[in-house]
Design a protein around this motif. Sequence first.
Motif, PDB file in Angstrom:
ATOM      1  N   ALA A   1       0.796  -1.236   0.000  1.00  0.00           N
ATOM      2  CA  ALA A   1       0.000   0.000   0.000  1.00  0.00           C
ATOM      3  C   ALA A   1       0.823   1.278   0.000  1.00  0.00           C
ATOM      4  O   ALA A   1       0.271   2.357   0.225  1.00  0.00           O
ATOM      5  CB  ALA A   1      -0.938  -0.018   1.214  1.00  0.00           C
ATOM      6  N   LYS A   2       2.109   1.190  -0.284  1.00  0.00           N
ATOM      7  CA  LYS A   2       2.925   2.420  -0.171  1.00  0.00           C
ATOM      8  C   LYS A   2       2.421   3.502  -1.126  1.00  0.00           C
ATOM      9  O   LYS A   2       2.113   3.226  -2.289  1.00  0.00           O
ATOM     10  CB  LYS A   2       4.399   2.123  -0.402  1.00  0.00           C
ATOM     11  CG  LYS A   2       4.737   1.603  -1.764  1.00  0.00           C
ATOM     12  CD  LYS A   2       6.243   1.347  -1.870  1.00  0.00           C
ATOM     13  CE  LYS A   2       6.580   0.584  -3.125  1.00  0.00           C
ATOM     14  NZ  LYS A   2       6.203  -0.831  -3.113  1.00  0.00           N
ATOM     15  N   GLY A   3       2.334   4.692  -0.603  1.00  0.00           N
ATOM     16  CA  GLY A   3       1.905   5.821  -1.417  1.00  0.00           C
ATOM     17  C   GLY A   3       0.413   5.883  -1.709  1.00  0.00           C
ATOM     18  O   GLY A   3      -0.036   6.743  -2.448  1.00  0.00           O
TER      19      GLY A   3
ATOM     20  N   MET B   1       5.845  -9.977  -6.660  1.00  0.00           N
ATOM     21  CA  MET B   1       5.095  -8.726  -6.725  1.00  0.00           C
ATOM     22  C   MET B   1       4.259  -8.755  -8.003  1.00  0.00           C
ATOM     23  O   MET B   1       4.142  -9.810  -8.634  1.00  0.00           O
ATOM     24  CB  MET B   1       6.088  -7.563  -6.715  1.00  0.00           C
ATOM     25  CG  MET B   1       6.993  -7.603  -5.487  1.00  0.00           C
ATOM     26  SD  MET B   1       8.235  -6.307  -5.467  1.00  0.00           S
ATOM     27  CE  MET B   1       9.599  -7.141  -6.219  1.00  0.00           C
ATOM     28  N   THR B   2       3.707  -7.603  -8.357  1.00  0.00           N
ATOM     29  CA  THR B   2       2.829  -7.545  -9.535  1.00  0.00           C
ATOM     30  C   THR B   2       3.402  -8.298 -10.737  1.00  0.00           C
ATOM     31  O   THR B   2       2.733  -9.114 -11.365  1.00  0.00           O
ATOM     32  CB  THR B   2       2.567  -6.075  -9.922  1.00  0.00           C
ATOM     33  OG1 THR B   2       1.765  -5.487  -8.891  1.00  0.00           O
ATOM     34  CG2 THR B   2       1.852  -5.955 -11.257  1.00  0.00           C
ATOM     35  N   ASN B   3       4.651  -8.012 -11.014  1.00  0.00           N
ATOM     36  CA  ASN B   3       5.251  -8.533 -12.239  1.00  0.00           C
ATOM     37  C   ASN B   3       5.667 -10.003 -12.122  1.00  0.00           C
ATOM     38  O   ASN B   3       5.826 -10.689 -13.133  1.00  0.00           O
ATOM     39  CB  ASN B   3       6.475  -7.668 -12.581  1.00  0.00           C
ATOM     40  CG  ASN B   3       6.987  -7.910 -13.979  1.00  0.00           C
ATOM     41  OD1 ASN B   3       6.203  -8.153 -14.892  1.00  0.00           O
ATOM     42  ND2 ASN B   3       8.294  -7.861 -14.131  1.00  0.00           N
TER      43      ASN B   3
ATOM     44  N   GLU C   1       3.000  -2.306   4.544  1.00  0.00           N
ATOM     45  CA  GLU C   1       3.437  -0.907   4.564  1.00  0.00           C
ATOM     46  C   GLU C   1       4.963  -0.834   4.551  1.00  0.00           C
ATOM     47  O   GLU C   1       5.630  -1.593   5.253  1.00  0.00           O
ATOM     48  CB  GLU C   1       2.904  -0.188   5.809  1.00  0.00           C
ATOM     49  CG  GLU C   1       1.388   0.018   5.809  1.00  0.00           C
ATOM     50  CD  GLU C   1       0.946   1.204   4.959  1.00  0.00           C
ATOM     51  OE1 GLU C   1       1.821   1.897   4.385  1.00  0.00           O
ATOM     52  OE2 GLU C   1      -0.272   1.429   4.865  1.00  0.00           O
ATOM     53  N   ASN C   2       5.504   0.120   3.784  1.00  0.00           N
ATOM     54  CA  ASN C   2       6.957   0.311   3.720  1.00  0.00           C
ATOM     55  C   ASN C   2       7.473   1.357   4.702  1.00  0.00           C
ATOM     56  O   ASN C   2       8.669   1.405   4.958  1.00  0.00           O
ATOM     57  CB  ASN C   2       7.379   0.757   2.328  1.00  0.00           C
ATOM     58  CG  ASN C   2       7.213  -0.328   1.294  1.00  0.00           C
ATOM     59  OD1 ASN C   2       6.083  -0.768   1.054  1.00  0.00           O
ATOM     60  ND2 ASN C   2       8.297  -0.775   0.713  1.00  0.00           N
ATOM     61  N   TYR C   3       6.574   2.228   5.135  1.00  0.00           N
ATOM     62  CA  TYR C   3       7.005   3.338   5.982  1.00  0.00           C
ATOM     63  C   TYR C   3       6.157   3.383   7.241  1.00  0.00           C
ATOM     64  O   TYR C   3       4.922   3.324   7.169  1.00  0.00           O
ATOM     65  CB  TYR C   3       6.896   4.664   5.222  1.00  0.00           C
ATOM     66  CG  TYR C   3       7.660   4.645   3.932  1.00  0.00           C
ATOM     67  CD1 TYR C   3       9.052   4.744   3.936  1.00  0.00           C
ATOM     68  CD2 TYR C   3       7.005   4.484   2.718  1.00  0.00           C
ATOM     69  CE1 TYR C   3       9.771   4.689   2.747  1.00  0.00           C
ATOM     70  CE2 TYR C   3       7.719   4.433   1.525  1.00  0.00           C
ATOM     71  CZ  TYR C   3       9.095   4.533   1.546  1.00  0.00           C
ATOM     72  OH  TYR C   3       9.803   4.469   0.375  1.00  0.00           O
TER      73      TYR C   3
ATOM     74  N   ILE D   1       1.417  -7.566  -3.505  1.00  0.00           N
ATOM     75  CA  ILE D   1       1.018  -6.955  -4.775  1.00  0.00           C
ATOM     76  C   ILE D   1       0.488  -5.540  -4.551  1.00  0.00           C
ATOM     77  O   ILE D   1      -0.346  -5.316  -3.672  1.00  0.00           O
ATOM     78  CB  ILE D   1      -0.049  -7.835  -5.477  1.00  0.00           C
ATOM     79  CG1 ILE D   1       0.544  -9.236  -5.739  1.00  0.00           C
ATOM     80  CG2 ILE D   1      -0.521  -7.188  -6.774  1.00  0.00           C
ATOM     81  CD1 ILE D   1      -0.421 -10.210  -6.385  1.00  0.00           C
ATOM     82  N   GLY D   2       1.013  -4.595  -5.332  1.00  0.00           N
ATOM     83  CA  GLY D   2       0.564  -3.209  -5.249  1.00  0.00           C
ATOM     84  C   GLY D   2      -0.045  -2.716  -6.551  1.00  0.00           C
ATOM     85  O   GLY D   2      -1.259  -2.553  -6.680  1.00  0.00           O
ATOM     86  N   SER D   3       0.809  -2.515  -7.563  1.00  0.00           N
ATOM     87  CA  SER D   3       0.374  -1.884  -8.825  1.00  0.00           C
ATOM     88  C   SER D   3      -0.805  -2.589  -9.492  1.00  0.00           C
ATOM     89  O   SER D   3      -1.676  -1.933 -10.053  1.00  0.00           O
ATOM     90  CB  SER D   3       1.522  -1.851  -9.824  1.00  0.00           C
ATOM     91  OG  SER D   3       2.715  -1.523  -9.184  1.00  0.00           O
ATOM     92  N   LYS D   4      -0.836  -3.892  -9.433  1.00  0.00           N
ATOM     93  CA  LYS D   4      -1.913  -4.611 -10.118  1.00  0.00           C
ATOM     94  C   LYS D   4      -3.266  -4.377  -9.428  1.00  0.00           C
ATOM     95  O   LYS D   4      -4.313  -4.610 -10.016  1.00  0.00           O
ATOM     96  CB  LYS D   4      -1.600  -6.111 -10.169  1.00  0.00           C
ATOM     97  CG  LYS D   4      -2.499  -6.867 -11.126  1.00  0.00           C
ATOM     98  CD  LYS D   4      -2.026  -8.275 -11.416  1.00  0.00           C
ATOM     99  CE  LYS D   4      -2.986  -8.942 -12.401  1.00  0.00           C
ATOM    100  NZ  LYS D   4      -2.486 -10.220 -12.897  1.00  0.00           N
TER     101      LYS D   4
END
Length: 221
Positions: free
Chosen positions: A23-25, A191-193, A44-46, A208-211
């Motif tokens: 969920a970063k960003g 990850m997505t790719n 979460e990354n941060y 997975i984020g972008s997908k």
Amino acid sequence: MIRENIQRILRELPGSVELVVAAKGRTAQEIQQAIEGGATIIGENYVQEAERALGRIGNRVKWHFIGHLQKNKVNKAVKIFDMIETVDSADLAEALDRVCAQENKIMPVLVEVNSGREEQKFGVIPEETETLVKRLSSLKKIKIKGLMTMGPRFGDPEAARGYFAATKKIFDHLAGLRLPGVEMQFLSMGMTNTYQVAIEEGANIVRIGSKIFGERPSKSK
Ligand SMILES: *Cc1c(COP(=O)(O)O)cnc(C)c1O
């Protein structure tokens, strides 16, 4: 869209594989939509971003830390997260262990392996993983639950296969050692790719984020 994306992914994943929504960003509202679509674990990354999101969303989902944890953020991280996927040094593990003792909490962790031996990436290099895991296994307040790796993010997913296979091999080897206090239960890769390849190579957590959310505006890590 977010809801449909995640539902499609959840239908596609084998039942034994857990989805961590990276969920970063993303806004709390976007995360919220992912939860409505069926997400149960948010990555979460941060620490600061996670604090904000957790304030809006709360504990009806699990929160995994998947970024690089700085020692000065360990206090907060212990309060927020249900799992730290990115332990890669004895220093960090010992800091976590101390804070967990103060908070009277047991923290499940994964050890992050730098399977590609990439200089710009975090993680313990493959040949030092066993030594690190053995050392961490004596810490009482963290519980080693498996391994995590990134692997190459872009380009041909097949380029990641070797890294995932190598991490699975370490995972199986460590499981075979039956170290006291170590439970090789989770292998977080893909990850997505690359998640389909990661699952073929034995991942049971994919991040997975972008997908789900669409491409991030900047290709920040
Ligand atoms: C961003 C991120 C992901 C997800 O990447 P996508 O390509 O957006 O799916 C997974 N794991 C970690 C550690 C990340 O930082």
